[in-house]
Write an enzyme that holds these catalytic residues in place. Structure first.
Site, PDB file in Angstrom:
ATOM      1  N   TRP A   2       0.830  -1.214   0.000  1.00  0.00           N
ATOM      2  CA  TRP A   2       0.000   0.000   0.000  1.00  0.00           C
ATOM      3  C   TRP A   2       0.856   1.252   0.000  1.00  0.00           C
ATOM      4  O   TRP A   2       0.473   2.271  -0.588  1.00  0.00           O
ATOM      5  CB  TRP A   2      -0.992  -0.008   1.160  1.00  0.00           C
ATOM      6  CG  TRP A   2      -1.899  -1.185   1.061  1.00  0.00           C
ATOM      7  CD1 TRP A   2      -1.969  -2.249   1.913  1.00  0.00           C
ATOM      8  CD2 TRP A   2      -2.816  -1.470  -0.002  1.00  0.00           C
ATOM      9  NE1 TRP A   2      -2.881  -3.164   1.455  1.00  0.00           N
ATOM     10  CE2 TRP A   2      -3.404  -2.712   0.285  1.00  0.00           C
ATOM     11  CE3 TRP A   2      -3.185  -0.802  -1.165  1.00  0.00           C
ATOM     12  CZ2 TRP A   2      -4.363  -3.298  -0.561  1.00  0.00           C
ATOM     13  CZ3 TRP A   2      -4.135  -1.380  -2.004  1.00  0.00           C
ATOM     14  CH2 TRP A   2      -4.705  -2.611  -1.695  1.00  0.00           C
ATOM     15  N   ASP A  34      -1.874   7.045   5.744  1.00  0.00           N
ATOM     16  CA  ASP A  34      -2.916   6.096   5.344  1.00  0.00           C
ATOM     17  C   ASP A  34      -3.237   5.249   6.575  1.00  0.00           C
ATOM     18  O   ASP A  34      -2.429   4.418   6.994  1.00  0.00           O
ATOM     19  CB  ASP A  34      -2.391   5.224   4.198  1.00  0.00           C
ATOM     20  CG  ASP A  34      -3.387   4.150   3.757  1.00  0.00           C
ATOM     21  OD1 ASP A  34      -4.469   4.017   4.378  1.00  0.00           O
ATOM     22  OD2 ASP A  34      -3.076   3.428   2.783  1.00  0.00           O
ATOM     23  N   LYS A  43     -12.517  -1.473   6.671  1.00  0.00           N
ATOM     24  CA  LYS A  43     -11.856  -2.382   7.604  1.00  0.00           C
ATOM     25  C   LYS A  43     -12.400  -2.163   9.015  1.00  0.00           C
ATOM     26  O   LYS A  43     -12.969  -3.057   9.621  1.00  0.00           O
ATOM     27  CB  LYS A  43     -10.346  -2.190   7.551  1.00  0.00           C
ATOM     28  CG  LYS A  43      -9.766  -2.669   6.205  1.00  0.00           C
ATOM     29  CD  LYS A  43      -8.789  -1.706   5.642  1.00  0.00           C
ATOM     30  CE  LYS A  43      -8.439  -1.905   4.192  1.00  0.00           C
ATOM     31  NZ  LYS A  43      -8.452  -3.219   3.604  1.00  0.00           N
TER      32      LYS A  43
HETATM   33  C1  LIG Z   1      -3.549   0.290   4.053  1.00  0.00           C
HETATM   34  C2  LIG Z   1      -4.400   0.292   2.829  1.00  0.00           C
HETATM   35  N1  LIG Z   1      -4.371   1.352   2.012  1.00  0.00           N
HETATM   36  C3  LIG Z   1      -5.110   1.396   0.891  1.00  0.00           C
HETATM   37  C4  LIG Z   1      -5.931   0.364   0.531  1.00  0.00           C
HETATM   38  C5  LIG Z   1      -6.748   0.468  -0.727  1.00  0.00           C
HETATM   39  O1  LIG Z   1      -8.079   0.730  -0.390  1.00  0.00           O
HETATM   40  P1  LIG Z   1      -9.232   0.797  -1.482  1.00  0.00           P
HETATM   41  O2  LIG Z   1      -9.477  -0.593  -1.911  1.00  0.00           O
HETATM   42  O3  LIG Z   1     -10.395   1.398  -0.744  1.00  0.00           O
HETATM   43  O4  LIG Z   1      -8.774   1.659  -2.580  1.00  0.00           O
HETATM   44  C6  LIG Z   1      -6.017  -0.753   1.359  1.00  0.00           C
HETATM   45  C7  LIG Z   1      -6.937  -1.835   0.984  1.00  0.00           C
HETATM   46  O5  LIG Z   1      -6.975  -2.904   1.462  1.00  0.00           O
HETATM   47  C8  LIG Z   1      -5.222  -0.796   2.529  1.00  0.00           C
HETATM   48  O6  LIG Z   1      -5.252  -1.857   3.329  1.00  0.00           O
HETATM   49 MG   LIG Z   2       2.538   0.082   3.298  1.00  0.00          MG
END
Ligand SMILES: Cc1ncc(COP(=O)(O)O)c(C=O)c1O
Ligand SMILES: [Mg+2]
Ligand SMILES: Cc1ncc(COP(=O)(O)O)c(C=O)c1O
Ligand SMILES: [Mg+2]
Ligand SMILES: [Mg+2]
Ligand SMILES: [Mg+2]
Lengths: 360, 360
Positions: free
Chosen positions: B101, B171, B195
């Site tokens: 991510w 994030d 989540k």
């Molecule tokens: C830490 C993190 N950031 C970003 C995302 C991406 O999220 P989205 O699917 O809502 O774009 C996720 C998805 O699992 C995640 O766990």
């Molecule tokens: Mg990461």
């Protein structure tokens, strides 16, 4: 309280049986032991939900194999940007201006290229669809853009502009699935689902495959590229899963009613009840010219602001919700989407007749 | 079937009482005679829902008045683009790479400017948080970006990098509301809600007011401008209303449990049960270094691919769903978000013990 008649322009009334099913399945979808809200979007159960939703939508609209169906986020408003970012190669688009939603797409398009407004009904407050016979379509236009049904002004294209070899792009947010359409006439159709299909938060895009390219404008975010979503079958990232699930139920509800031909028949019947009364009424009148009237959004006025306000207030007290016209227009508007029962329209007309008697 | 224990990394388990309430209110929210799915986003009833949701989130996280709270669409992935498009003035950002991510945010940022990766744990498959003591923060960086809890690798920042006068962007998709955080340490926090908060399709953004400017990168779509959403209180266009409503219920559920201090205590207890067993087990082991372990996502392995597969299969048969590690990592992962009951963790550990006995 009992369910009221909800004439909201969107988010809007949904079929009661869909809501009942959703309520029943809330804690345990189909023996999975979880809610659809709790499901991994990579799970078999959800894969089946989204696959079936797509299949049913394809069946309803007879979508040819060379079109992709995408379930995206960001609402119809985000499409106003995604379309130029993905489809502009010459950075030119022709637009027809039929009111606020058409205007917003024009304004957004201007962030990315040259927008030619090739026709407009602004001279008469958007109460009609411009003459489509002598359109000057630009040689270098990447596409021609229309708002197929204007939610606010209550106009609808009952006939399409002849765009020759130019791609036709249509915002069908407020009339998708209200009747059959010939998808092959369009390069791209999009619709925020929150009027005729489901809960806000999902936008459906139906796009011809040749328009899905890598070759997008510089600085187009990954999430705004049709190719990314097409290649990943709308699962590039976590989709608005619960909304898609409800959309799927609405597709099945339409299928059960007999599909889009049957839906059109019902919608014509509902709209006639209201328009016929408006045409015969001495107090109320519809604001749109007859040949361009929407089957979904019916704006009307008494001609007096005070009476309009009185009507809206008394209607609300009697269980008719959201009859106020859009804040930019005034008057009244009854949105009678697919899920508005015919009894709702009949009851509204009966109430209007009574109001007319009392106030004439 | 009864509700199972759902260890999905997201979309993930939600509090059962929230789902029950939602089911009960599906056809008639609070005497309105309609579902929240059917409500105009300009209605009083919905305004109250979104206003209360924001207020409750502010209370929980003690968000200062000089921060805006936005409920947006597009998921966390769209934030990977919105952040640079809105915050890059020098077109430079410093990122710490802690796994997938973090990497996706880096890749997206590169569409818009220069991204300096100032630390990384890639050398050891992201099983730790890089040393934060000797970070070389770039003089010209617009912000420093971290992934506060890596959902896939199961790492968490238990301490924050000292970014001096540089804005910290985080994030928090997979650990928001798992414990108190000092919001003043951040310029921008974002989280896909799917989540720890609600159904997929809503992303929460908490942003300091001075970072909300007109001065965005050229070609930034209207829908990707924080200022547009802030000026319109998240109602610039139709919001993902039903999702926001569920989020609001989850905020109230956390308040009832005692707020974030209480939530943290519960989360620590749940995580300890699992980590203590992993540390004592001869068969299973956690993959993350102790001091950087996540309270939410717990990856573990047996060391044998066959045993891992056997475990996942038998666990599923016993009602423990979604224990498979991310497709890019393998092994197992138990996501034990706020809504995972402590009994679920206890039952999982009991099952793991039995499996260990049978397979050692
Ligand atoms: C830490 C993190 N950031 C970003 C995302 C991406 O999220 P989205 O699917 O809502 O774009 C996720 C998805 O699992 C995640 O766990
Ligand atoms: Mg990461
Ligand atoms: C025809 C039309 N287009 C676009 C929109 C904007 O949709 P959204 O709010 O999903 O961005 C609307 C919303 O009412 C609409 O009626
Ligand atoms: Mg229009
Ligand atoms: Mg009349
Ligand atoms: Mg061990």
């Amino acid at each position: 309280m009992a369910r009221i008649f909800n004439f909201s322009a969107g988010p809007a009334v949904l079929p009661e049986e869909v809501l009942k099913e959703a309520a029943e399945e809330m804690l345990d979808y189909n023996g999975t032991g979880m809610s659809v809200m709790e499901m991994s979007h990579r799970s078999k159960a959800f894969e089946q939900i989204i696959t079936e939703a797509e299949k049913d939508l394809r069946d309803l609209l007879q979508i040819p194999d060379n079109y992709k169906v995408l379930f995206l986020q960001g609402g119809a408003s985000q499409q106003f940007a995604m379309i130029p970012m993905n489809l502009m190669k010459n950075k030119v688009a022709d637009h027809i201006n039929t009111g606020q939603w058409a205007k917003k797409a024009i304004a957004e398009g201007k962030l990315f290229g040259k927008i030619n407004v090739i026709a407009s009904s602004e001279d008469k407050t958007f109460t009609y669809i411009p003459d489509l016979n002598n359109l000057k379509i630009s040689d270098d236009a990447d596409y021609v853009y229309i708002c197929h049904n204007n939610t606010i002004y209550g106009t609808k294209y009952h006939q399409l502009p002849d765009t020759g070899d130019k791609v036709l792009v249509a915002d069908m947010s407020s009339d998708i699935l209200s009747e059959p359409v010939d998808v092959t006439k369009y390069g791209l159709i999009f619709a925020g689902v929150q009027k005729n299909i489901g809960p806000a938060g999902v936008v459906v895009v139906i796009i011809r495959e040749d328009l899905i390219t890598e070759d997008v404008l510089p600085g187009t975010p990954t999430m705004l590229r049709y190719k990314v979503h097409a290649d990943n079958k709308s699962l590039y990232n976590t989709p608005p899963a619960y909304g898609i699930y409800i959309c799927g139920k609405v597709f099945k509800w339409i299928q059960k009613l007999g599909g889009l031909e049957a839906m059109k028949k019902i919608n014509l019947e509902k709209a006639s009840i209201l328009y016929d009364y408006l045409d015969s009424s001495k107090l109320f009148r519809g604001t749109v010219v007859k040949q361009d009237r929407s089957l979904m959004n019916v704006p009307f006025v008494t001609g007096s602001d005070e009476l309009d306000a009185k009507f809206i207030k008394e209607a609300k007290a009697a269980g008719f919700e959201n009859l106020k016209g859009h804040r930019t227009v005034g008057g009244m508007r009854a949105s009678i989407y697919n899920a508005m029962p015919i009894d709702g329209v009949k009851a509204l007309v009966a109430f209007m007749k009574k109001f007319e008697e009392e106030n004439c």
